[in-house]
Each structure stands twice: as C-alpha cells, then as structure tokens.
Design an enzyme around this catalytic site. Structure first.
Site, short mmCIF file in Angstrom:
data_model
loop_
_atom_site.label_atom_id
_atom_site.label_comp_id
_atom_site.label_asym_id
_atom_site.label_seq_id
_atom_site.Cartn_x
_atom_site.Cartn_y
_atom_site.Cartn_z
N CYS A 117 6.82 -8.14 -34.12
CA CYS A 117 6.39 -9.49 -34.79
C CYS A 117 6.07 -10.62 -34.18
O CYS A 117 5.50 -11.30 -34.34
CB CYS A 117 7.78 -10.00 -35.74
N ASP A 118 7.01 -10.61 -32.98
CA ASP A 118 7.20 -11.90 -32.11
C ASP A 118 6.54 -11.94 -30.79
O ASP A 118 6.51 -12.81 -30.03
CB ASP A 118 8.69 -12.45 -32.02
N CYS B 57 12.38 -8.26 -33.15
CA CYS B 57 11.25 -7.74 -33.49
C CYS B 57 10.21 -8.02 -32.59
O CYS B 57 9.54 -9.20 -32.60
CB CYS B 57 10.76 -7.96 -35.12
#
Length: 316
Positions: free
Chosen positions: A139-140, A136
């Site tokens: 997300c990261d 992701c």
C-alpha cells in the site's frame, strides 16, 4: 429488545461491505449495513490511497470510504452506525444482535468485518502512523522509493514486505527478535539472497524516532541489551493481522489465525445464506481492490441464494 426482519444484512463498512451494498441494493434486495466499531475499516486510518483504480490523483482514505458510502446510499442501502455484538446461525433465518439491544433476523448475511493489523504497542509507533509508520508495504511502499526503511517481523509476511521494498529502496533493515526466522525456507532464502536487505538478528524495537515523521529507530539487542539508533524514513510493521471474526467462531469454519473459510471461488460458508467478503477471509492479498471484488461476489452469491429460496417456496 427491539426486533426487525431484513432480507440482506451486511456486517462491516470497508470496501467489501460497501461494494456488497452497492450490488445488493441495485438488485432490489434493500440491504441494511451496520458500520461496525471502525466505520470505513482500515482505510480510514490511511492518508493516501494511490493504488485503487479510478483515482488518477490518489484519494484520501476516509474520503474514499465516504464516496463508497454515498454510492451505496444512492441506491437506498440503509447504512446504520452500530456494532454487531453476537450472532446465532444455528437456524434459519439468521439472528444477529446489534449493540446488545436490537435483534435482527436476516434471510442472508454478508460478513465484511475485515481484519486489523497488529502493532508493537509503542506510543511513538502510534503517533507516527501514516507519517512513516505503516503495516502494508504494498500500500505505502511507493512513498519511500529511494529511501532507507525497516521491516519488523520474522514470518512470511515480513519476508515478503522486505523483498518487495528491496526493489524500490536502496536499503531495507529486517528486524527479527530471535536468531532465526519463522518464515518458510524459500522466503528466508529470498531475503538472505537480496543484497540490500540487512537482517538484524536478536533485535527488537525500543522506539520509533521522529517528531512529525519517521527519522529513525532505536533498536535493542535482545541478547546483550545494547541499544543503537539507525536513521530510516519508513517503518513497516509486519507481525500479522487479526481478523475481526471472534463473534462467528461458534458457527463458521476458520483457520488457526481466525480467517473465515469459504468455498473456493465463492463467498459461501458452510452455513447456507451466510457469505464472507474482504479481509475477514483473505489472508493473502488484503488490498482494498480485492476486498471490493469479493464484496461484489458476496452480493451476487446472496442474490442467487435468495432467488433459489424463493423458487423453492413457490414450488412447494
């Protein structure tokens, strides 16, 4: 087989399931929640969560799920460890089998089974998960700002991840197994028009390199068989997600990928009293905060459904 009757049954324990539990329990519906095979969902495999509101310093993924569980339990949600192995939505109330040995009849069912990211299956990929390997970018990606990274995949998701990362990383390699992408034409154009994205055609991953964190990747040319090593700090796998919805296929509508279909703007399915929240129905956003939002929707929809049912029985 043991039997039990409950008012609201929640299947799954990620942000969607626990949020549904918080709202349902506060509404006095006495929900029972089964955690599933991966208690806490995908976030339990995430070290740092920095984009969920309310955690100014970020939070460890498993800790966040523990916090949500405690909050649900504070309002008397009955959280149980167990896996729903089959369902029968052909009649009402709905029947659910847990661990193949316990039958539950439920007046309302909230499905929060989520989805699982697909990975390449490399040992090094698994070993370096969360220390350079991610599924992701939204997300990261922040953790790799200013670093060179790679994205694996040829579809829309991979194209979106690559263009997202290109805004914060000086160089993004996009590994495509074939000599063309499966992504839509507009997404392909975005990739090809982004100067710091280098598409490696006919390329697959032989190994993710690094001992304690990702330091590079060894790729192989699928035409010539030639291998080479490229230094990178982040390795993003974008080959799709698989919704955890197989047990519902005989009763609920789903798309070609297995995502459950709900009435737009709601959590309602075609089966009365069955609601879907989180990544089991969301193929677009797949974020903890959006999952939590739909968990709220699921509980409110269930509450209104049960209130209408109760009114009908009184009227009769």
């Amino acid at each position: 087989m043991t039997q039990e009757n409950v008012k609201v049954l929640i299947i799954g324990s990620g942000p969607a399931g626990y949020t549904a539990a918080i709202y349902a329990s506060r509404a006095g519906l006495k929900p029972v929640l089964y955690t599933g095979g991966e208690p806490g969902g995908q976030l339990t495999t995430t070290n740092d969560v920095e984009n969920f509101p309310g955690y100014p310093d970020g939070v460890n993924g498993p800790q966040m799920m523990t916090d949500l569980q405690k909050q649900a339990e504070r309002f008397e949600t009955d959280v149980r460890f167990g896996l729903v192995t089959s369902v029968d939505f052909s009649g009402y109330p709905h029947k659910v089998i847990v661990d193949e040995k316990h039958e539950i009849t439920a007046e309302a069912v909230i499905i929060s089974t989520g989805a699982s990211a697909k990975y390449l299956g490399l040992e090094s990929e698994k070993r370096l998960l969360n220390v350079g390997v991610s599924a992701c970018a939204v997300c990261d990606g922040f953790f790799y700002r200013g670093k060179e990274v790679a994205v694996v995949g040829g579809g829309d998701t991979a194209a979106e991840e690559a263009t997202y990362l290109a805004n914060i990383c000086p160089k993004v390699y996009l590994l495509v197994r074939r000599d063309e992408m499966r992504a839509s034409k507009i997404m392909q154009q975005r990739v090809l028009n982004t100067p710091n994205i280098e598409v490696l055609w006919n390329t697959s991953t032989d190994e993710v390199l690094g001992k304690d964190e990702v330091e590079g990747m060894r790729v192989v040319d699928t035409v010539t068989g030639e291998k080479r090593e490229i230094p990178i700090s982040g390795f993003f796998v974008a080959i799709g997600h698989k919704p955890n919805t197989d047990i519902f296929k005989d009763y609920l509508e789903m798309d070609e990928s297995g995502y459950l279909i709900v009435e737009p703007g709601t959590s309602k399915t075609k089966v009365e009293g069955v609601f879907v929240t989180g990544d089991a129905a969301d193929r677009v956003y797949r974020q903890a905060v959006t999952a939590a939002g739909t968990g709220c929707m699921g509980a409110l929809d269930a509450e209104r459904f049960l209130a209408a049912k109760e009114f009908e029985s009184v009227e009769q």
